[in-house]
Scaffold this active site. Structure first.
Site, short mmCIF file in Angstrom:
data_model
loop_
_atom_site.label_atom_id
_atom_site.label_comp_id
_atom_site.label_asym_id
_atom_site.label_seq_id
_atom_site.Cartn_x
_atom_site.Cartn_y
_atom_site.Cartn_z
N HIS A 124 35.24 41.15 45.59
CA HIS A 124 34.86 39.99 44.79
C HIS A 124 34.97 40.27 43.29
O HIS A 124 34.67 41.34 42.80
CB HIS A 124 33.43 39.57 45.12
N ASP A 125 35.48 39.28 42.58
CA ASP A 125 35.53 39.25 41.12
C ASP A 125 36.52 40.24 40.51
O ASP A 125 36.49 40.47 39.30
CB ASP A 125 34.13 39.48 40.51
N GLY B 14 33.82 45.68 43.77
CA GLY B 14 33.68 44.45 43.01
C GLY B 14 33.83 44.63 41.51
O GLY B 14 33.56 45.69 40.97
#
Length: 256
Positions: free
Chosen positions: A119-120, A137
């Site tokens: 994520h991200d 992340g």
């Protein structure tokens, strides 16, 4: 061609000449650009935007929820640009509300089998991720970076443009642009001279970047002193500016 066994939500938006393979699943909020191929058994979910002329091989999982306990169902996104190759068994997750809310992959990237982009993460253009490379992340990867097989990158790290990591490298801190790194933990091993040469860097630029590397790693300077010296070198070698800009944002510190 849309295979008869593919399951495509009526809300999904597919461009022209999109090919969807057998048993693929395309979710409600997915947008896929023209001339993109999605292989068999691939699942694309979430608010996922995929650009033009991508080749996504079989058995991938794109746009699923983050592997993050803080995620609470927010409508975060995955954005993939144009002309990317994503080989088998890769996992690219949505972003989280705690960051920008978007996991982003740029254009012309070559992502080999079993790669994980958490994520991200923010991935630039023309990168190569060899088999089993994994980003935790909030990792940033610059243009033309090459991550060797089984490279693992700790969350919030930054990988500079034109970096190359060796197989099974473990990255706990930021890697400045142009640097070759390897080891557990990853340590610097000179600049990526051959890669830069292939991308058209001149002999003068390469000499200047080698000098910049020595300034950063070999002259016994403090971090602040090295930054000041490198800023002076940009007058003769503009390519050093990328290094200067990166160091000003290296929040986790750089590999040593």
């Amino acid at each position: 061609m849309i295979h008869t066994t593919a399951i495509i939500h009526p809300g999904a938006q597919l461009g022209t000449h999109v090919s969807i393979g057998p048993y693929a699943v395309i979710g409600e909020h997915v947008i896929i650009g023209d001339d993109t191929t999605v292989g068999a058994h691939t699942v694309i979910n979430g608010h996922t935007l995929i650009g033009r002329e991508n080749h996504i091989f079989q058995f991938n999982s794109l746009g699923e929820i983050p592997q993050d306990k803080k995620y609470a169902g927010e409508p975060t996104r995955l954005e993939i640009g144009d002309r990317n190759t994503i080989r088998e068994f890769c996992t690219l997750n949505l972003g989280t509300a705690q960051d920008t809310g978007v996991t982003r992959v740029g254009n012309d990237n070559w992502i080999m089998a079993y790669v994980h982009l958490a994520h991200d993460c923010q991935v630039g253009n023309h990168t190569i991720f060899a088999n089993n490379a994994s980003l935790a992340g909030h990792v940033t990867v610059g243009d033309h970076a090459i991550l060797g097989g089984f490279t693992g990158v700790h969350q919030f790290c930054k990988i500079g443009a034109h970096v190359m990591t060796g197989i099974s490298s473990v990255v706990f801190k930021d890697i400045p642009p142009y640097v070759m790194a390897a080891g557990q933990p990853a340590a610097p091993h000179g600049i990526n001279a051959e890669g830069l040469r292939r991308r058209g860097f001149t002999a003068a630029a390469l000499a200047g970047l080698k000098r910049a590397y020595k300034t950063l790693y070999r002259e016994g300077l403090t971090f602040d002193e090295a930054q000041q010296r490198l800023a002076e070198q940009t007058r003769d070698v503009p390519e050093v500016q990328l290094l200067v800009d990166f160091l000003s944002q290296a929040d986790r510190g750089i590999i040593r």
